[in-house]
Write an enzyme that holds these catalytic residues in place. Structure first.
Site, PDB file in Angstrom:
ATOM      1  N   SER A   1       5.418 -22.651   4.456  1.00  0.00           N
ATOM      2  CA  SER A   1       5.993 -22.962   3.161  1.00  0.00           C
ATOM      3  C   SER A   1       7.515 -22.820   3.209  1.00  0.00           C
ATOM      4  O   SER A   1       8.163 -23.435   4.052  1.00  0.00           O
ATOM      5  CB  SER A   1       5.351 -22.079   2.084  1.00  0.00           C
ATOM      6  OG  SER A   1       5.653 -22.551   0.791  1.00  0.00           O
TER       7      SER A   1
ATOM      8  N   ASP B   1      -3.051 -30.021   0.919  1.00  0.00           N
ATOM      9  CA  ASP B   1      -1.937 -29.226   0.394  1.00  0.00           C
ATOM     10  C   ASP B   1      -1.202 -30.029  -0.672  1.00  0.00           C
ATOM     11  O   ASP B   1      -0.501 -30.995  -0.368  1.00  0.00           O
ATOM     12  CB  ASP B   1      -0.985 -28.859   1.532  1.00  0.00           C
ATOM     13  CG  ASP B   1       0.072 -27.833   1.116  1.00  0.00           C
ATOM     14  OD1 ASP B   1       0.270 -27.646  -0.100  1.00  0.00           O
ATOM     15  OD2 ASP B   1       0.692 -27.221   2.001  1.00  0.00           O
TER      16      ASP B   1
ATOM     17  N   HIS C   1      -2.655 -24.762   0.997  1.00  0.00           N
ATOM     18  CA  HIS C   1      -1.374 -24.182   1.405  1.00  0.00           C
ATOM     19  C   HIS C   1      -1.648 -22.849   2.097  1.00  0.00           C
ATOM     20  O   HIS C   1      -1.439 -21.781   1.525  1.00  0.00           O
ATOM     21  CB  HIS C   1      -0.514 -24.001   0.149  1.00  0.00           C
ATOM     22  CG  HIS C   1       0.953 -23.883   0.417  1.00  0.00           C
ATOM     23  ND1 HIS C   1       1.694 -24.851   1.043  1.00  0.00           N
ATOM     24  CD2 HIS C   1       1.833 -22.882   0.134  1.00  0.00           C
ATOM     25  CE1 HIS C   1       2.950 -24.474   1.114  1.00  0.00           C
ATOM     26  NE2 HIS C   1       3.064 -23.284   0.586  1.00  0.00           N
TER      27      HIS C   1
END
Length: 808
Positions: free
Chosen positions: A373, A493, A524
């Site tokens: 991320s 995601d 995610h």
């Protein structure tokens, strides 16, 4: 249960013999004299590190069955080890249970079903030695290799005392866990950047947390795994919640413009010299330590294997200088500064006041960046700087262009799960300098002024690509990348959408660097704790090559593109490209409620409204999960606020790859409007869960009595009638470009092209491909429940996509 190994190296007999000697599996063995049975028993005894006496080891051997009726010791008194007995015992060593996971009478069927490599015949000591070597590198029921499991049981503790000059050690191309994690050194330094983001006239200092092996104090130089995490020093969750923007607002009518890219392109401003600290002295050791870092479990795994773990939160975070930002060139420079210190070309100090310099003397100058991320995003950002110390990045679920995170098609589009978040919200959440009251008092006014400017510059009114977003587009600087890249991303995601990794992958294909792409079925998430994939082993192979310079053929061994199957448990496929030569173009035309292979000039129009009954709008605004489920299931009243077009059932399974493209002719009843799209798999089938199942809590050890992680895997759930494949959005006033506003006359048809988010999806035979066309997206776009109607001229509409044909 199915296992996939891609980090395994095939070696010759002399190499296997040498490596087994290195890890002491042949200590005290005279190969020219020992019998096959005695060698097998020796190996099995060595593989019992928890048994410290001969009696205890004998008891362990008596707990293992060599066939349906005999223990290993009983078997070897009357029989000679062969492939069947070897693998009957091997499966038990790997954690598989007799009768539950395999049948002792037919071990080879189980090996094939589990997808485990094996030697079909063992007729000599050479065969046995090679089979044992490969067994040590075979994954067990917990997804870790037998050698890793032996390490967790203490096999390598006797190696801790090796001289630093004898470390690291490698087996099968990977670094071994021979470093004592109970004696890791934890320390803090302050790297001096070239930034003055808090405008105090002095270069910002950046807090850096380091965890390194004790052997570095004795002359060993190790590589650094650096994770840049703005969350590392804490977050301001309540402030972020307070600043979250309202999304139940009307879509703005944008003034018509003829803006060119050159008018909004970002150019770095000229900055004068920044005052640097004079060096008042030098120190070898840091003055501060840390209690417990916010670690990444893959970094923990590599700590036991001769790598240092380095964490930094960057400018504007607790104990660092500067003001927080989001994706800007200043944040990239802040990230790169730490790499430069690790590589020996930048200063750091033992504290923030005394100007005592400290060098990264323990580092061999080779750095890799890791993390998911925002963490993976900063790895990508740092790579575009071309800084020479950065040898590779493993960027997981990473942003490559911040516009593609917070915007789409001229619209404000939230990351999935976070409606109303924007760059200013994320900045405020990560501004952990706020947690230290005295420090915050000095910079509060500057921070608030900066944040206000970000709120203006990000422009939630138009949703256009502008100078603010151009400054945060790493794709413009890909030509600077010098390091090799591993990209990891979830095919489901909707936080960091797939366009980010697709563009990074496609736009680096002509650069002189090695690229690896892993696409999993998760959202995610991290994947280093999956049962079905040897991700940690693969990355150990990669990092041993990239950071230690080991000639282990990692670039050739690891797949270029690895994709997890969306229809089967524990199944991964190798591909040459995301949308390569094996694909062919498929075109489907629109008819009333249908996607057809030939255009119908008489198809006519189809219309829908964006307006919902007030009660339904309120309910869906508060529960976007239910809204999406009802939209996919075609439940009223959403059937009147959308259109569904379905293909005929597929006669052959397809792998849908790359980016679906829509060519549309559309009219809106007002001078503003947006369209959203869902590409859907319609067909009753068992599908993988949206999140992986927990198989074993704290079942994975990073080393001996070190940190732990959960073992997880995606499992098939009960049958369901549909599955979202991908999405897309567009502002009807951005037909020409993301920075130009086009005129939109009410009830006037306009042609436009839309590129949906990328996909890699197996659509089984018998299923239908569906396209839902709608307007407001309750999870991602703004929505005001306007009386706004849309019409499609079906005869002028088409869906194009790339796919390869496969056999079910």
């Amino acid at each position: 249960m199915r296992f996939n190994q891609f980090g395994k190296v095939t070696v010759s007999y002399p190499q296997a013999l040498k490596e087994l000697q290195t890890i002491r599996f042949l200590t005290g063995v005279e190969l020219n004299k020992i019998t096959p049975n005695a060698l097998w028993l020796h190996f099995l005894a060595q593989a019992s590190p928890l048994a410290h006496s001969q009696s205890a080891k004998k008891a362990r051997l008596n707990s293992l069955l060599a066939n349906e009726y005999q223990t290993v010791l009983e078997y070897t008194t009357t029989n000679t080890v062969n492939a069947a007995s070897f693998y009957a015992v091997a499966l038990q060593l790997l954690g598989f249970e007799v009768d539950e996971d395999f049948d002792l009478a037919d071990v080879f069927t189980a090996l094939k079903r589990l997808n485990l490599a094996y030697h079909p015949t063992i007729n000599s000591k050479e065969d046995l030695l090679l089979a044992w070597y490969d067994l040590l590198e075979t994954v067990g029921k917990n997804g870790r290799t037998l050698l890793d499991n032996l390490a967790s049981a203490g096999y390598f503790t006797s190696f801790y005392e090796l001289a630093a000059t004898q470390k690291p050690l490698f087996f099968n191309g990977k670094s071994l866990p021979i470093f004592d994690t109970s004696k890791l050194i934890s320390e803090v330094v302050y790297v001096e950047s070239d930034l003055d983001s808090d405008h105090d006239g002095r270069a910002d200092l950046l807090k850096v947390e380091i965890i390194r092996p004790l052997d570095t104090n004795n002359g060993l130089k190790v590589p650094a795994l650096y994770t840049a995490s703005p969350y590392n020093q804490g977050t301001n969750d309540q402030l972020g919640k307070k600043l979250t923007h309202k999304v139940d607002v009307k879509l703005a009518t944008k003034p018509v413009t003829n803006t060119s890219y050159e008018e909004i392109a970002y150019h770095a401003p000229k900055v004068g010299p920044i005052e640097k600290r004079p060096v008042a002295g030098h120190a070898q050791f840091a003055e501060e330590s840390l209690e417990r870092e916010l670690s990444y479990t893959f970094n923990d795994y590599m700590l036991a294997r001769g790598f240092a773990a380095v964490y930094a939160a960057g400018i504007g975070t607790k104990d660092s200088d500067g003001l927080r930002t989001c994706g800007s060139p200043a944040e990239t420079a802040s990230t790169v500064a730490v790499i430069e210190w690790l590589a020996g070309s930048r200063k750091a100090f033992t504290n923030k006041t005394d100007n005592i310099e400290i060098k990264a003397w323990w580092c061999n100058g080779a750095v890799a960046m890791t993390g998911k991320s925002y963490l993976g995003t900063l790895a990508t950002a740092a790579a575009t700087s071309g800084t020479p110390g950065l040898k590779t990045i493993i960027s997981e679920a990473a942003i490559s262009n911040w516009y593609d995170y917070y915007r789409d098609g001229g619209l404000v589009v939230a990351p999935g799960g976070f409606p109303g978040e924007d760059a200013d919200v994320l900045i405020a959440e990560c501004f952990s300098r706020k947690k230290e009251a005295a420090d915050y008092l000095q910079i509060k006014a500057k921070f608030e002024a900066d944040l206000k400017q970000v709120t203006t510059d990000q422009d939630r009114t138009s949703g256009n690509y502008n100078r603010f977003w151009d400054a945060r587009n790493y794709l413009k600087d890909l030509h600077n990348i010098k390091c090799d890249i591993v990209m990891v991303h979830g095919l489901n995601d909707w936080n960091v959408k797939l366009r980010n990794v697709f563009n990074l992958y496609k736009q680096t294909e002509n650069l002189k660097l090695k690229r690896k792409l892993i696409l999993h079925q998760g959202q995610h998430i991290y994947i280093n704790n999956f049962q079905s994939l040897d991700f940690s082993d693969m990355m150990n192979l990669w990092l041993s090559h990239k950071l230690y310079g080991l000639d282990n053929q990692a670039p050739e061994i690891l797949p270029d593109v690895l994709v997890q199957d969306n229809t089967l448990e524990g199944t991964w496929h190798q591909f040459a490209d995301w949308d390569g030569a094996e694909t062919e173009l498929h075109s489907l035309h629109f008819d009333q409620h249908q996607l057809v292979t030939k255009p119908n000039p008489a198809a006519g129009p189809a219309s829908f409204t964006d307006h919902l009954p007030a009660e339904a709008f309120k309910r869906y605004s508060q529960n976007y999960h239910q809204w999406q489920a009802d939209l996919l299931a075609r439940k009223a009243p959403l059937t009147t606020s959308s259109l569904l077009f379905e293909s005929q059932p597929l006669t052959t399974a397809l792998y849908l790859q790359g980016t679906p493209r829509l060519k549309l002719r559309v009219a809106a009843s007002q001078d503003h409007g947006l369209l959203s799209f869902m590409l859907v798999d319609y067909g009753q089938a068992k599908r993988l869960g949206k999140t992986p199942d927990l198989l074993l809590s704290k079942g994975l050890n990073a080393g001996y009595r070190f940190r732990e992680d959960n073992l997880v895997e995606f499992k098939l759930k009960k049958a369901s009638p549909y599955q979202l494949i991908t999405k897309g959005h567009i502002n009807l006033q951005n037909r020409t470009s993301l920075w130009q506003n086009d005129e939109l006359k009410p009830d006037t048809f306009y042609d436009l092209n839309v590129v949906l988010q990328p996909m890699f999806y197996k659509l089984p035979a018998g299923h239908k491909l569906g396209l839902i066309v709608y307007s407001s997206d309750m999870e991602m776009t703004v929505h005001a429940n306007e009386e706004l109607n849309y019409s499609l001229d079906l005869a002028a509409c088409r869906l194009d996509f790339d796919a390869s044909r496969i056999a079910d």
